[in-house]
Design an enzyme around this catalytic site. Structure first.
Site, PDB file in Angstrom:
ATOM      1  N   HIS A 183       2.471  22.759  26.161  1.00 29.58           N
ATOM      2  CA  HIS A 183       3.442  23.537  26.938  1.00 29.58           C
ATOM      3  C   HIS A 183       4.395  24.247  25.978  1.00 29.58           C
ATOM      4  O   HIS A 183       4.895  23.628  25.028  1.00 29.58           O
ATOM      5  CB  HIS A 183       4.218  22.620  27.886  1.00 29.58           C
ATOM      6  CG  HIS A 183       5.141  23.383  28.775  1.00 29.58           C
ATOM      7  ND1 HIS A 183       4.696  24.123  29.859  1.00 29.58           N
ATOM      8  CD2 HIS A 183       6.485  23.577  28.717  1.00 29.58           C
ATOM      9  CE1 HIS A 183       5.725  24.710  30.435  1.00 29.58           C
ATOM     10  NE2 HIS A 183       6.825  24.400  29.763  1.00 29.58           N
ATOM     11  N   GLY A 218      -6.899  32.355  26.134  1.00 27.60           N
ATOM     12  CA  GLY A 218      -7.639  31.366  25.358  1.00 27.60           C
ATOM     13  C   GLY A 218      -7.317  31.330  23.883  1.00 27.60           C
ATOM     14  O   GLY A 218      -8.142  30.894  23.083  1.00 27.60           O
ATOM     15  N   LEU A 257      -2.158  22.753  38.869  1.00 24.44           N
ATOM     16  CA  LEU A 257      -1.822  21.334  38.901  1.00 24.44           C
ATOM     17  C   LEU A 257      -3.106  20.520  39.027  1.00 24.44           C
ATOM     18  O   LEU A 257      -4.086  20.988  39.601  1.00 24.44           O
ATOM     19  CB  LEU A 257      -0.902  21.033  40.086  1.00 24.44           C
ATOM     20  CG  LEU A 257       0.570  21.376  39.880  1.00 24.44           C
ATOM     21  CD1 LEU A 257       1.339  21.176  41.174  1.00 24.44           C
ATOM     22  CD2 LEU A 257       1.170  20.516  38.774  1.00 24.44           C
TER      23      LEU A 257
HETATM   24  C1  GRF Z   1       0.145  28.969  26.323  1.00 30.72           C
HETATM   25  O1  GRF Z   1       1.425  29.369  25.932  1.00 30.72           O
HETATM   26  C2  GRF Z   1       0.177  27.637  27.012  1.00 30.72           C
HETATM   27  O2  GRF Z   1       1.055  26.731  26.444  1.00 30.72           O
HETATM   28  C3  GRF Z   1       0.660  28.072  28.363  1.00 30.72           C
HETATM   29  O3  GRF Z   1      -0.108  29.214  28.644  1.00 30.72           O
HETATM   30  C4  GRF Z   1      -0.374  29.886  27.422  1.00 30.72           C
HETATM   31  C5  GRF Z   1      -1.849  30.109  27.331  1.00 30.72           C
HETATM   32  O4  GRF Z   1      -2.180  30.945  26.265  1.00 30.72           O
HETATM   33  N1  GRF Z   1       0.614  27.046  29.337  1.00 30.72           N
HETATM   34  P1  GRF Z   1      -3.663  31.041  25.746  1.00 30.72           P
HETATM   35  O5  GRF Z   1      -4.565  31.279  26.961  1.00 30.72           O
HETATM   36  O6  GRF Z   1      -4.023  29.751  25.062  1.00 30.72           O
HETATM   37  O7  GRF Z   1      -3.687  32.200  24.813  1.00 30.72           O
END
Ligand code: GRF
Length: 201
Positions: free
Chosen positions: A108, A11, A91
Site C-alpha cells: 500500500h 503492473g 476487497l
Molecule cells: C500501487 O501504488 C499499489 O500500492 C496500489 O496501486 C498501485 C498499483 O500500481 N495499491 P502498479 O499496477 O503496480 O503499477
C-alpha cells in the site's frame, strides 16, 4: 515458494517482482497472475514474462464470494503458498482470506494506518504530511488493514510535487515488496499474537 500475484492495472509492482526473480535476487516461483480486468496492462506484462494468467470479470458473477471460489480453485490447482496483492483494487472476502490466513500480503502506498483506500498518495499530499511512505502487510479482509510487516518512510520535501512524490513512492514499493516476499520465502517473518515479527539472522 510458489506465489500468485493479484493485480488490476499497470503492473509495475508485478514487474518489479518478475525482475527480482529474473535477476536471481528473489528465490520464488511466480506461478500465476490473477487479474480482474482482462484488458489491463499487467496481463501483457505477464504474457511477456511467460507467466500463466487467470482473468475474470466481476460483473459476470453474482457476488464477490462466487468469483473468489473460482480463483481459489485456480490457486489450489497450482499449489500456491503465498498470495501477493500488488495493486489489486478489490476487497477480499473470507473465501480467500480464511484458507490463506497469514499467507496473503498487500502493498500500500502510504504509512498505514494513515491513508487507507484509493488514491493514498494523493490523500497524503492533500493532507500536507511531511512524511509518508510504503507499507507491506498481511491481509485480513479489511481495507488495507492486517498486521504490518514492513514500512519504508519517505520525506516530502518543499520542492516536491504530487508527480515527484508519486514517482518516489512507486520506486520504494518496487524495492520493499520483493524484499518482503524474499523474507517470507526465507522463513524470516512470523505472526505472533497478530503482530508480524521479522527474525533477522
Ligand atoms: C500501487 O501504488 C499499489 O500500492 C496500489 O496501486 C498501485 C498499483 O500500481 N495499491 P502498479 O499496477 O503496480 O503499477
Amino acid at each position: 515458494m510458489r506465489i500468485a500475484v493479484f493485480a488490476s492495472g499497470t503492473g509495475s509492482n508485478f514487474q518489479a517482482i518478475v525482475d527480482a526473480v529474473e535477476a536471481g535476487k528473489l528465490k520464488v516461483s511466480i506461478e500465476l497472475l490473477v487479474c480482474d480486468k482482462p484488458q489491463a496492462a499487467v496481463v501483457d506484462k505477464a504474457r511477456l514474462a511467460g507467466i500463466p494468467v487467470y482473468t475474470f470479470r466481476p460483473r459476470d458473477y453474482d457476488s464477490r464470494e462466487a468469483y473468489e471460489r473460482d480463483i481459489l480453485n485456480e490457486l489450489r490447482a497450482k499449489h500456491i503458498d503465498l498470495i501477493v496483492l500488488a495493486g489489486y483494487m478489490r476487497l477480499i472476502t473470507s473465501v480467500l482470506v480464511d484458507p490463506y490466513a497469514g499467507k496473503m500480503i498487500n502493498v500500500h502506498p502510504s504509512l498505514l494506518p494513515s491513508f487507507p483506500g484509493i488514491k493514498a498518495i494523493e490523500q497524503a499530499w492533500t493532507a500536507g504530511v511531511k512524511v509518508t511512505g510504503v507499507t507491506v502487510h498481511y491481509v485480513d479482509g479489511g481495507m488495507d488493514t492486517g498486521p504490518i510487516i514492513a514500512q519504508q518512510a519517505i520525506a516530502i520535501e518543499a520542492s516536491d510535487t504530487i508527480d515527484s512524490l508519486t514517482m518516489r513512492v512507486h520506486k520504494e514499493e518496487h524495492q520493499l515488496l520483493p524484499q518482503v516476499i524474499g523474507m517470507i520465502a526465507a522463513g524470516k517473518v512470523a505472526l505472533e499474537d497478530n503482530r508480524a515479527v521479522i527474525h533477522h539472522d
